[in-house]
Design a protein around this motif. Structure first.
Motif, mmCIF file in Angstrom:
data_model
loop_
_atom_site.group_PDB
_atom_site.id
_atom_site.type_symbol
_atom_site.label_atom_id
_atom_site.label_comp_id
_atom_site.label_asym_id
_atom_site.label_seq_id
_atom_site.Cartn_x
_atom_site.Cartn_y
_atom_site.Cartn_z
ATOM 1 N N VAL A 133 36.237 10.319 23.242
ATOM 2 C CA VAL A 133 37.168 9.536 22.432
ATOM 3 C C VAL A 133 36.709 9.493 20.979
ATOM 4 C CG1 VAL A 133 36.015 7.346 22.975
ATOM 5 C CG2 VAL A 133 38.422 7.358 22.262
ATOM 6 N N ILE A 134 35.398 9.459 20.744
ATOM 7 C CA ILE A 134 34.883 9.480 19.375
ATOM 8 C C ILE A 134 35.135 10.842 18.742
ATOM 9 C CG2 ILE A 134 32.777 9.362 17.981
ATOM 10 C CD1 ILE A 134 31.716 7.257 19.838
ATOM 11 N N GLN A 135 34.951 11.906 19.514
ATOM 12 C CA GLN A 135 35.231 13.253 19.020
ATOM 13 C C GLN A 135 36.699 13.383 18.618
ATOM 14 O OE1 GLN A 135 34.000 15.857 22.207
ATOM 15 N NE2 GLN A 135 32.034 14.799 22.432
ATOM 16 N N LEU A 136 37.581 12.838 19.444
ATOM 17 C CA LEU A 136 39.018 12.903 19.176
ATOM 18 C C LEU A 136 39.369 12.165 17.896
ATOM 19 C CD1 LEU A 136 41.945 13.579 20.110
ATOM 20 C CD2 LEU A 136 41.895 11.426 21.404
ATOM 21 N N LEU A 149 40.572 16.630 10.284
ATOM 22 C CA LEU A 149 41.907 17.205 10.099
ATOM 23 C C LEU A 149 42.830 16.324 9.267
ATOM 24 C CD1 LEU A 149 42.537 18.508 13.747
ATOM 25 C CD2 LEU A 149 41.649 19.787 11.785
ATOM 26 N N SER A 150 42.290 15.304 8.632
ATOM 27 C CA SER A 150 43.133 14.342 7.916
ATOM 28 C C SER A 150 43.859 14.979 6.730
ATOM 29 C CB SER A 150 42.286 13.166 7.432
ATOM 30 O OG SER A 150 41.259 13.616 6.549
ATOM 31 N N SER A 151 43.244 15.963 6.099
ATOM 32 C CA SER A 151 43.857 16.605 4.935
ATOM 33 C C SER A 151 44.813 17.729 5.307
ATOM 34 C CB SER A 151 42.771 17.159 4.006
ATOM 35 O OG SER A 151 41.981 18.131 4.677
ATOM 36 N N ALA A 170 46.038 18.282 17.499
ATOM 37 C CA ALA A 170 44.704 17.726 17.292
ATOM 38 C C ALA A 170 44.042 17.403 18.626
ATOM 39 C CB ALA A 170 44.791 16.475 16.426
ATOM 40 N N ALA A 171 44.817 16.872 19.561
ATOM 41 C CA ALA A 171 44.268 16.556 20.884
ATOM 42 C C ALA A 171 43.850 17.823 21.614
ATOM 43 C CB ALA A 171 45.298 15.786 21.707
ATOM 44 N N ILE A 172 44.644 18.875 21.517
ATOM 45 C CA ILE A 172 44.301 20.143 22.164
ATOM 46 C C ILE A 172 42.989 20.682 21.600
ATOM 47 C CG2 ILE A 172 44.971 22.567 22.404
ATOM 48 C CD1 ILE A 172 47.881 21.615 22.527
ATOM 49 N N ILE A 173 42.837 20.639 20.279
ATOM 50 C CA ILE A 173 41.605 21.126 19.651
ATOM 51 C C ILE A 173 40.407 20.293 20.087
ATOM 52 C CG2 ILE A 173 40.428 21.458 17.443
ATOM 53 C CD1 ILE A 173 43.185 22.007 16.202
ATOM 54 N N ILE A 221 44.786 8.043 18.965
ATOM 55 C CA ILE A 221 45.257 8.622 17.701
ATOM 56 C C ILE A 221 46.775 8.504 17.580
ATOM 57 C CG2 ILE A 221 43.326 10.221 17.540
ATOM 58 C CD1 ILE A 221 45.207 12.443 18.513
ATOM 59 N N GLY A 222 47.382 7.722 18.465
ATOM 60 C CA GLY A 222 48.812 7.471 18.384
ATOM 61 C C GLY A 222 49.669 8.427 19.188
#
Length: 225
Positions: free
Chosen positions: A76-79, A87-89, A97-100, A173-174
């Motif tokens: 969960v911390i990695q996610l 990946l914020s930018s 993002a979840a798949i990665i 992450i929503g």
């Protein structure tokens, strides 16, 4: 019974989507993330294993660092770090993002599974094949890896099932996966039992289904021996 009907057929949110459809959409996200993450994890796992077994420090060191970091921190911390910081930018949606994130996590564990499976094969197999004139690559492909695959298949199946259940943290992450869909229904209808037990039952059915399919595949491999 009325509580079940109200929970699954009550409109949720402004779009009027009913609870049952929300759960189905969440299930689709869960399966999608699991499927593509395990593919990414398998690719990373094979690559990391080759790096660790190369005997070259400039390949072994980053592979060991990658496995150590992933295995030493919660998924969960990695996610959260990957989505909100790394990946914020970039314009990356929550599912990608979840798949990665889950692919990176699974790759480290698959790497260790593959490495252990290869090392479990008797060293005499390699020596015998090399004495017959086969190269190292030919020996790995034709002799070592087929035997290692049968050794690691149960562990790979378990990794897939674990990954399926780990996707329940996508909501951090929503993302609206199966678990998050149940939480949304619970918060909107104030009904705890039906949404949560529905999600638990779906996870249970999925894990038992994949376990059954894996056991059938293992039996076929044994018959081929």
């Amino acid at each position: 019974m009325q509580a079940v009907i109200d929970s699954l057929f009550t409109p949720i949110g402004n779009d009027g989507l009913i609870g049952g459809l929300l759960i189905l959409n969440g299930l689709k996200v869960t399966l999608m993330v699991t499927f593509f993450a395990i593919i990414l994890g398998a690719i990373l796992g094979v690559g990391t294993t080759l790096m660790k077994m190369s005997g070259k420090w400039y390949l072994t060191w980053p592979a060991n660092l990658y496995v150590g970091i992933i295995r030493g921190t919660p998924v969960v911390i990695q996610l959260v770090i990957l989505y909100f910081i790394v990946l914020s930018s970039l314009d990356v949606d929550k599912i990608s993002a979840a798949i990665i994130a889950f692919g990176l996590n699974s790759g480290a564990y698959i790497s260790e599974i593959i490495r252990a499976g290869i090392q479990a094969v008797d060293k005499g197999q390699m020596e015998a094949a090399r004495s017959l004139g086969l190269s190292h690559g030919q020996t790995m492909k034709a002799v070592i890896l087929p035997q290692a695959l049968k050794n690691i298949l149960p562990a790979l199946g378990n990794e897939f099932i674990v990954l399926l259940k780990e996707t329940a943290v996508i909501g951090f992450i929503g993302g609206v996966d199966l678990m998050r869909a149940g939480e949304i229904i619970r918060s909107r209808t104030f009904e705890d039992v039906v949404p949560l037990f529905t999600c638990a039952l779906i996870y249970l059915i999925l894990t038992y289904t994949f376990t059954f399919m894996l056991s059938r595949f293992e039996k076929r491999l044994k018959q081929s021996d």
